[in-house]
Design an enzyme around this catalytic site. Structure first.
Site, short mmCIF file in Angstrom:
data_model
loop_
_atom_site.label_atom_id
_atom_site.label_comp_id
_atom_site.label_asym_id
_atom_site.label_seq_id
_atom_site.Cartn_x
_atom_site.Cartn_y
_atom_site.Cartn_z
CE1 TYR A 160 -15.01 -22.88 -62.03
CE2 TYR A 160 -15.52 -20.57 -62.41
CZ TYR A 160 -14.80 -21.54 -61.75
OH TYR A 160 -13.88 -21.18 -60.80
CG PHE B 270 -23.79 -21.47 -34.26
CD1 PHE B 270 -24.50 -22.40 -33.53
CD2 PHE B 270 -22.96 -21.91 -35.28
CE1 PHE B 270 -24.38 -23.75 -33.80
CE2 PHE B 270 -22.84 -23.26 -35.57
CZ PHE B 270 -23.55 -24.18 -34.83
CG ASP B 271 -20.12 -23.87 -32.24
OD1 ASP B 271 -20.62 -23.65 -33.35
OD2 ASP B 271 -20.03 -25.02 -31.76
CG ASP C 299 -26.31 -16.97 -37.50
OD1 ASP C 299 -26.58 -17.68 -38.49
OD2 ASP C 299 -25.53 -17.34 -36.60
CB ALA D 240 -29.29 -21.68 -39.12
CE LYS E 251 -27.59 -25.78 -38.65
NZ LYS E 251 -26.55 -24.76 -38.65
CG HIS F 183 -17.31 -30.07 -29.08
ND1 HIS F 183 -16.67 -28.87 -29.34
CD2 HIS F 183 -18.26 -30.20 -30.03
CE1 HIS F 183 -17.25 -28.30 -30.38
NE2 HIS F 183 -18.21 -29.08 -30.84
C1 LIG Z 1 -25.40 -24.26 -38.14
C2 LIG Z 1 -25.29 -22.82 -37.82
C3 LIG Z 1 -24.25 -22.04 -38.33
C4 LIG Z 1 -23.11 -22.62 -39.15
O1 LIG Z 1 -23.55 -23.25 -40.29
P1 LIG Z 1 -22.85 -24.56 -40.93
O2 LIG Z 1 -23.70 -24.82 -42.12
O3 LIG Z 1 -22.87 -25.64 -39.91
O4 LIG Z 1 -21.46 -24.16 -41.30
C5 LIG Z 1 -24.24 -20.69 -38.01
N1 LIG Z 1 -25.19 -20.15 -37.23
C6 LIG Z 1 -26.20 -20.87 -36.72
C7 LIG Z 1 -27.23 -20.22 -35.86
C8 LIG Z 1 -26.28 -22.24 -36.97
O5 LIG Z 1 -27.27 -22.97 -36.44
#
Ligand SMILES: *Cc1c(COP(=O)(O)O)cnc(C)c1O
Length: 460
Positions: free
Chosen positions: A72, A124-125, A215, A217, A258, A450
Site C-alpha cells: 500500500y 483536449f476534451d 499535456d 500523452a 498512449k 457522442h
Molecule cells: C488521452 C488524453 C488525455 C486524457 O487521458 P485519459 O488517460 O484518457 O484520461 C489528456 N490529454 C491528451 C492530449 C490526451 O490525448
C-alpha cells in the site's frame, strides 16, 4: 538491391479477430443506434476507435508485471517509476494517477479556481472539461494553419505566440494559473509542436510569471517529429530531445495509456514543492495514497519499462512509418485527410469525402458508419456530434472540420491491416457522390453526448 524496412520486433502472442458479413454489420450498427461506441468489440474487425490503452506491451513489460510490488505504501514499483520519470523528464516531484484525466483532476483541483483563464493549443476534451467544470475558461491559441487540412507544414500543432501574448495582456496574472501546451496536439490531428515553439511559449509564459504545463500523452511522438523535422536535432537521441522539451516546462500531466504503452495509468510531475504538497492531498481523496495513486504496483512497473523503451528511436520509427504508410495508400486512392499524416492517427476530411451530405446530417458520423458497413472498421467521429450543443442557445455547434479519426494502436495491427483500411476507404469513396443523406439524433445527453447518442437514418 536495397533491403526493405522491417519492424524491429517479432510477435510473441496473438489475439484472433473475426471478420463478419455486411448483413451482420447492418444489423449490429442498427442495434447500436448508429453509434460506434455501442458496438461490441467482437463485432469489429479492425478497431481504430482510439490508440489509448490499446497498445501491446513488450515481453519486458510483461515480465515487470510479475515483479510488481503491491504494498500500500512505499512500494518498490513506485520508486522504480519515480526514478524513471526523474531520469526522462527531470522533474523532482511525481504523483501517480489512474489515467490522464485523473492527473488533470488532481492538479487542477490544486490550481484552477472559478473565473480563471487557461490558454493553450486545442485543449483536449477532458482537459477542457476539467477547466470548465471549475467555472474557468479555456482559450484556444492554436495557429490558424491547423484548420486548413490540405496545408503541409512540419509543425501544425503549435501555439500562436501572439495570440497567447494577447491573452496575457488582457487578463491579470492572478487569473491565469498556467498555460497548457499539448504535445502532440491531439485535437488538431496528432500534429507536433517544434522545440522552438515550446521554448518561445515558455519564455513568454515566464516573462509574465505564468507556469507552463505540458499535456504529455504523446510526448515521445512529438520528440520523434522534432528529431526528423527540426534543424539541429537530427543527431540527438529521443531522450536528449525529451529532456530539453521538459527543461522549458514547470509541470506535466500524462495519460500513460498512449506513449507509456500501458493499458491503464497516468501521472503528474512537477518542480514546485508547494504545488506538490497541495496536489498530494487531492490525490489521497480522489485516487489513493501518494505512492500508488490509482495504479496497481504491477502497472507502475510496466509503465516504468514502457517509458524507458518508448523513448528510444526504433519503436517510434516503426509506429510513425505505419501511420505514414496508411497515409500513402490513402493518397494513392485520392482520400483527403489532415496533412501531413499525424503521429497517432489519420484524420479523414469527411466534408470533402461526402460533399453531398448536408451539415445537419453529420458527415463525419455518416462516413464512420459507411466505413464500418464496408469492412467492420471502427473509427471515431471528430465533428459536430462531438462538438455538443451551445451551452446557452442549445443549438448544434456545427464544427468547421468534420473529421473521421482512424487512430492506430501501437504494435497491434500489421501493414496488411493498413491495406484493408485504405481499400475499404477507396470503396466508400467510389460510392460517395451518391450518398446524399446521413443521420439525425433521436436521443442525447446534455454534455459529452457522442458516447451515448442514439441516431436514426434519414431516408432519401
Ligand atoms: C488521452 C488524453 C488525455 C486524457 O487521458 P485519459 O488517460 O484518457 O484520461 C489528456 N490529454 C491528451 C492530449 C490526451 O490525448
Amino acid at each position: 538491391m536495397k533491403l526493405p524496412y522491417a519492424e524491429p520486433y517479432r510477435i510473441k502472442a496473438v489475439e484472433a479477430i473475426k471478420p463478419s458479413t455486411r448483413r451482420q454489420r447492418e444489423k449490429w450498427i442498427k442495434e447500436a443506434h448508429y453509434n460506434l461506441f455501442n458496438l461490441a468489440s467482437e463485432h469489429v474487425f479492425i478497431d481504430l476507435l482510439t490508440d489509448s490503452g490499446t497498445g501491446s506491451m513488450t515481453d519486458n513489460q510483461w515480465a515487470a508485471i510479475m515483479t510488481g510490488d503491491e504494498s500500500y505504501a512505499g512500494a518498490k514499483s513506485y520508486y522504480a517509476l519515480k526514478e524513471t520519470i526523474q531520469k526522462i523528464f527531470g522533474f523532482e516531484y511525481f504523483i501517480p494517477t489512474h489515467q490522464g484525466r485523473a492527473a488533470e483532476n488532481v492538479l487542477f483541483s490544486a490550481l484552477v479556481k472559478e473565473g480563471d483563464i487557461v490558454p493553450g493549443n486545442s485543449h483536449f476534451d477532458t482537459t477542457k472539461g476539467h477547466i470548465e467544470s471549475r467555472k474557468a475558461t479555456a482559450i484556444d491559441c492554436t495557429i490558424d494553419a491547423a484548420k486548413d487540412t490540405q496545408l503541409e507544414i512540419p509543425f501544425k500543432g503549435e501555439v500562436d505566440v501572439e495570440k497567447l501574448r494577447a491573452v496575457f495582456e488582457r487578463y491579470p496574472k492572478e487569473r491565469i494559473p498556467f498555460c497548457v501546451l499539448t504535445i502532440t496536439n491531439n485535437s488538431a490531428g496528432g500534429q507536433p509542436v517544434s522545440m522552438k515553439n515550446i521554448r518561445e511559449t515558455s519564455e513568454l509564459c515566464h516573462s509574465y510569471g505564468i507556469p507552463l504545463l505540458l499535456d504529455s500523452a504523446r510526448f515521445a511522438e512529438n520528440a520523434y517529429f522534432i528529431k526528423k523535422r527540426e534543424a539541429g536535432y537530427g543527431s540527438k537521441t529521443i531522450k536528449q530531445i525529451t529532456r530539453e522539451m521538459y527543461s522549458y516546462a514547470d509541470m506535466m500531466t500524462m495519460s500513460a495509456k498512449k506513449d507509456g504503452i500501458v493499458n491503464m495509468g497516468g501521472f503528474i510531475a512537477l518542480n514546485s514543492k508547494e504545488v506538490f504538497e497541495v496536489a498530494k492531498r487531492f490525490c489521497i481523496s480522489y485516487e489513493g495514497f501518494i505512492t500508488y495513486g490509482g495504479m496497481a504496483g504491477r502497472d507502475m512497473n510496466a509503465l516504468a519499462v514502457g517509458l524507458d523503451e518508448n523513448t528510444e528511436f526504433e519503436p517510434l520509427d516503426a509506429r510513425m512509418r505505419q501511420v505514414a504508410y496508411l497515409g500513402k495508400l490513402l493518397d494513392r486512392y485520392g482520400v483527403p485527410y489532415q496533412r501531413p499524416a499525424g503521429g497517432h492517427a489519420i484524420f479523414i476530411d469527411a466534408k470533402k469525402c461526402l460533399p453531398n451530405v448536408p451539415k445537419e446530417h453529420f458527415a463525419a458520423q455518416t462516413l464512420a458508419i459507411e466505413l464500418y458497413l464496408e469492412a467492420g472498421i471502427r473509427g471515431c467521429e471528430i465533428g459536430s456530434i462531438l462538438a455538443d450543443r451551445d451551452p446557452v442557445t442549445r443549438e448544434n455547434r456545427y464544427s468547421d472540420l468534420e473529421l473521421l479519426r482512424l487512430a492506430i494502436p501501437r504494435r497491434v495491427y500489421t501493414d496488411n491491416h493498413m491495406a484493408v483500411i485504405a481499400a475499404a476507404m477507396k470503396n466508400v469513396m467510389a460510392r460517395a457522390k451518391n450518398i446524399t443523406t446521413g443521420y439525425r439524433i433521436v436521443e442525447e445527453a446534455p454534455i459529452l453526448r457522442h458516447f451515448t447518442v442514439k441516431l436514426e437514418k434519414i431516408e432519401e
